[in-house]
Design a protein around this motif. Structure first.
Motif, PDB file in Angstrom:
ATOM      1  N   ASN A 222       7.949 -50.443  31.928  1.00 56.17           N
ATOM      2  CA  ASN A 222       7.320 -51.575  32.611  1.00 56.17           C
ATOM      3  C   ASN A 222       6.251 -52.177  31.723  1.00 56.17           C
ATOM      4  N   MET A 223       6.662 -52.615  30.525  1.00 54.60           N
ATOM      5  CA  MET A 223       5.687 -53.114  29.561  1.00 54.60           C
ATOM      6  C   MET A 223       6.075 -54.473  28.994  1.00 54.60           C
ATOM      7  N   SER A 224       7.077 -55.107  29.579  1.00 54.25           N
ATOM      8  CA  SER A 224       7.614 -56.346  29.014  1.00 54.25           C
ATOM      9  C   SER A 224       6.620 -57.504  29.077  1.00 54.25           C
ATOM     10  N   ASP A 225       5.585 -57.405  29.946  1.00 56.95           N
ATOM     11  CA  ASP A 225       4.603 -58.483  30.036  1.00 56.95           C
ATOM     12  C   ASP A 225       3.483 -58.315  29.013  1.00 56.95           C
ATOM     13  N   ASN A 226       3.531 -57.232  28.239  1.00 56.11           N
ATOM     14  CA  ASN A 226       2.528 -56.987  27.213  1.00 56.11           C
ATOM     15  C   ASN A 226       3.244 -56.810  25.877  1.00 56.11           C
ATOM     16  N   THR A 227       3.220 -57.847  25.063  1.00 59.65           N
ATOM     17  CA  THR A 227       3.984 -57.849  23.817  1.00 59.65           C
ATOM     18  C   THR A 227       3.546 -56.750  22.865  1.00 59.65           C
ATOM     19  N   ALA A 228       2.236 -56.558  22.716  1.00 59.58           N
ATOM     20  CA  ALA A 228       1.721 -55.538  21.794  1.00 59.58           C
ATOM     21  C   ALA A 228       2.144 -54.150  22.247  1.00 59.58           C
ATOM     22  N   LEU A 229       2.056 -53.888  23.547  1.00 62.52           N
ATOM     23  CA  LEU A 229       2.421 -52.576  24.076  1.00 62.52           C
ATOM     24  C   LEU A 229       3.923 -52.342  23.974  1.00 62.52           C
ATOM     25  N   SER A 230       4.700 -53.376  24.234  1.00 59.98           N
ATOM     26  CA  SER A 230       6.161 -53.270  24.153  1.00 59.98           C
ATOM     27  C   SER A 230       6.611 -52.920  22.738  1.00 59.98           C
ATOM     28  N   ASN A 231       5.844 -53.359  21.731  1.00 66.86           N
ATOM     29  CA  ASN A 231       6.175 -53.103  20.326  1.00 66.86           C
ATOM     30  C   ASN A 231       5.481 -51.863  19.774  1.00 66.86           C
ATOM     31  N   SER A 232       4.952 -51.033  20.645  1.00 63.07           N
ATOM     32  CA  SER A 232       4.153 -49.889  20.198  1.00 63.07           C
ATOM     33  C   SER A 232       5.004 -48.649  19.925  1.00 63.07           C
ATOM     34  N   THR A 233       4.378 -47.715  19.216  1.00 64.47           N
ATOM     35  CA  THR A 233       5.023 -46.444  18.892  1.00 64.47           C
ATOM     36  C   THR A 233       4.993 -45.514  20.108  1.00 64.47           C
ATOM     37  N   PHE A 234       5.700 -44.404  19.997  1.00 62.55           N
ATOM     38  CA  PHE A 234       5.817 -43.447  21.098  1.00 62.55           C
ATOM     39  C   PHE A 234       4.451 -42.985  21.610  1.00 62.55           C
ATOM     40  N   ASP A 235       3.540 -42.641  20.711  1.00 65.55           N
ATOM     41  CA  ASP A 235       2.259 -42.064  21.111  1.00 65.55           C
ATOM     42  C   ASP A 235       1.448 -43.031  21.967  1.00 65.55           C
ATOM     43  N   VAL A 236       1.450 -44.315  21.600  1.00 65.77           N
ATOM     44  CA  VAL A 236       0.704 -45.318  22.361  1.00 65.77           C
ATOM     45  C   VAL A 236       1.323 -45.493  23.746  1.00 65.77           C
ATOM     46  N   LYS A 237       2.644 -45.562  23.802  1.00 65.06           N
ATOM     47  CA  LYS A 237       3.310 -45.714  25.105  1.00 65.06           C
ATOM     48  C   LYS A 237       3.097 -44.476  25.970  1.00 65.06           C
ATOM     49  N   ARG A 238       3.101 -43.322  25.335  1.00 58.05           N
ATOM     50  CA  ARG A 238       2.864 -42.072  26.068  1.00 58.05           C
ATOM     51  C   ARG A 238       1.484 -42.108  26.740  1.00 58.05           C
ATOM     52  N   ASN A 239       0.464 -42.546  25.998  1.00 59.05           N
ATOM     53  CA  ASN A 239      -0.887 -42.632  26.559  1.00 59.05           C
ATOM     54  C   ASN A 239      -0.944 -43.609  27.729  1.00 59.05           C
ATOM     55  N   ARG A 240      -0.215 -44.720  27.630  1.00 61.13           N
ATOM     56  CA  ARG A 240      -0.212 -45.704  28.721  1.00 61.13           C
ATOM     57  C   ARG A 240       0.503 -45.152  29.955  1.00 61.13           C
ATOM     58  N   ILE A 241       1.605 -44.443  29.754  1.00 61.39           N
ATOM     59  CA  ILE A 241       2.327 -43.833  30.871  1.00 61.39           C
ATOM     60  C   ILE A 241       1.427 -42.831  31.602  1.00 61.39           C
ATOM     61  N   ILE A 242       0.690 -42.034  30.844  1.00 61.63           N
ATOM     62  CA  ILE A 242      -0.229 -41.059  31.456  1.00 61.63           C
ATOM     63  C   ILE A 242      -1.327 -41.781  32.228  1.00 61.63           C
ATOM     64  N   GLU A 243      -1.832 -42.876  31.665  1.00 57.19           N
ATOM     65  CA  GLU A 243      -2.847 -43.701  32.351  1.00 57.19           C
ATOM     66  C   GLU A 243      -2.320 -44.202  33.682  1.00 57.19           C
ATOM     67  N   MET A 244      -1.113 -44.743  33.671  1.00 61.26           N
ATOM     68  CA  MET A 244      -0.486 -45.261  34.882  1.00 61.26           C
ATOM     69  C   MET A 244      -0.313 -44.163  35.914  1.00 61.26           C
ATOM     70  N   ASP A 245       0.117 -42.992  35.446  1.00 63.16           N
ATOM     71  CA  ASP A 245       0.354 -41.861  36.348  1.00 63.16           C
ATOM     72  C   ASP A 245      -0.947 -41.401  37.002  1.00 63.16           C
ATOM     73  N   LYS A 246      -2.026 -41.382  36.239  1.00 65.04           N
ATOM     74  CA  LYS A 246      -3.328 -40.984  36.788  1.00 65.04           C
ATOM     75  C   LYS A 246      -3.799 -41.947  37.874  1.00 65.04           C
ATOM     76  N   LYS A 247      -3.418 -43.203  37.750  1.00 68.04           N
ATOM     77  CA  LYS A 247      -3.809 -44.207  38.747  1.00 68.04           C
ATOM     78  C   LYS A 247      -2.883 -44.207  39.962  1.00 68.04           C
ATOM     79  N   GLY A 248      -1.869 -43.337  39.928  1.00 70.23           N
ATOM     80  CA  GLY A 248      -0.950 -43.247  41.055  1.00 70.23           C
ATOM     81  C   GLY A 248       0.127 -44.312  41.055  1.00 70.23           C
ATOM     82  N   GLN A 249       0.310 -45.000  39.918  1.00 71.25           N
ATOM     83  CA  GLN A 249       1.348 -46.026  39.837  1.00 71.25           C
ATOM     84  C   GLN A 249       2.722 -45.385  39.725  1.00 71.25           C
ATOM     85  N   PHE A 250       3.716 -46.071  40.294  1.00 70.63           N
ATOM     86  CA  PHE A 250       5.078 -45.534  40.241  1.00 70.63           C
ATOM     87  C   PHE A 250       5.643 -45.636  38.832  1.00 70.63           C
TER      88      PHE A 250
END
Length: 305
Positions: A222-250
């Motif tokens: 769910n990163m298509s609205d953020n161009t920089a994030l969509s083009n990121s490496t695994f580690d950056v996306k992993r950190n964002r997924i964990i952030e989302m999970d901590k906030k209770g996002q699906f």
């Protein structure tokens, strides 16, 4: 006859209620509708079908649903040989991979535990704005698709600066170069692309790069609205997924598992990269969960050569 019509409405409601409360029917019918394989009207008509003058049995109905699911991910329809030939870049194959990964998520939830978990189709389909947010994206990106301006370049550098810092000693020069670029009022494209190349080299497993557009490097994100994030490496996306999970996002079940390295054996685990052991373990998990529906297993033999 209004009484007859009302009884038909009640009967229809009870059938739908039964499907919704039945753990197996809920997931199989939910997948068929969400993947646009069959409409609810099609499935309801199937349940009313007559066979040799009698109504279809529950067992026959389930068998028909299984057949529809198998057809939806029939690899022979796209002249499949191995996962490298299922390409993100091909529109037809991309839609096929999206369906396959949706089914992987649905079946993983259905089979997880003693029928206690239910895939949240309503959260998957809508993000509150009436849009479908879960598109097919790279787990580890090595491209700069759509990054055309200063804002995107600087956001990309900012996202990856944290990852470079966590790598520890030996990366001070690159870290300083990134910080200097971020401090510039105007960053030139050639300078950004040179730094980006170095960062990707640091945060990528140095193995076969042919996997980039294959299913082994794709997930529902769910990163298509953020161009920089969509083009990121695994580690950056992993950190964002964990952030989302901590906030209770699906987050789709398997997407979360991918970025938590759930499928990768501990002896092959390395935190910052999405390497060959991760991709093989991911494909193995897909084959295991979908073996009832896949005619041929998904293979990554080409990568092993």
């Amino acid at each position: 006859d209004l009484n007859k019509i009302w009884k038909e409405i009640q009967h229809t409601f009870l059938i739908l209620k039964d499907w919704h409360e039945d753990h197996e029917f809920y997931h199989k019918i939910g997948y068929l509708i969400t993947s646009n394989t069959k409409s609810l009207q099609d499935i309801f008509a199937l349940s009313k079908r007559k066979i040799d003058g009698r109504g279809i049995t529950k067992k026959e109905f389930k068998s028909e649903l299984d057949m529809y699911i198998k057809e939806s991910i029939d690899l022979s329809k796209i002249d499949y040989k191995n996962s490298f030939e299922l390409s993100y870049k091909n529109d037809r194959e991309s839609k096929f991979i999206w369906k396959l990964l949706l089914l992987f998520n649905v079946e993983s939830v259905r089979k997880n535990g003693e029928q206690t978990q239910w895939f949240p189709f309503e959260k998957f389909k809508f993000n509150g704005k009436g849009k479908d947010p879960w598109s097919l994206e790279h787990i580890h990106a090595q491209l700069s698709k759509g990054m055309q301006n200063q804002k995107d370049w600087k956001e990309w550098l900012s996202l990856h600066l944290t990852s470079i810092k966590t790598l520890g000693d030996g990366n001070d020069d690159l870290r300083e170069e990134m910080e200097k670029a971020l401090g510039k009022e105007r960053l030139e494209r050639i300078e950004f692309e040179e730094i980006q190349r170095k960062v990707i080299d640091k945060l990528s497993a140095h193995d076969n790069s042919e996997y980039v557009h294959s299913i082994a490097n794709l997930a529902l994100l769910n990163m298509s609205d953020n161009t920089a994030l969509s083009n990121s490496t695994f580690d950056v996306k992993r950190n964002r997924i964990i952030e989302m999970d901590k906030k209770g996002q699906f987050i789709p079940f398997c997407t979360k598992m991918v970025f938590l390295k759930y499928y990768t054996p501990s002896e092959s685990n390395q935190l910052h990269f999405w390497g060959e052991p991760d991709r093989k373990a991911y494909i193995d998990a897909i084959n295991d969960k979908l073996k009832h529906y896949l005619g041929d297993v998904i293979s990554i033999e080409m990568e092993a050569e």
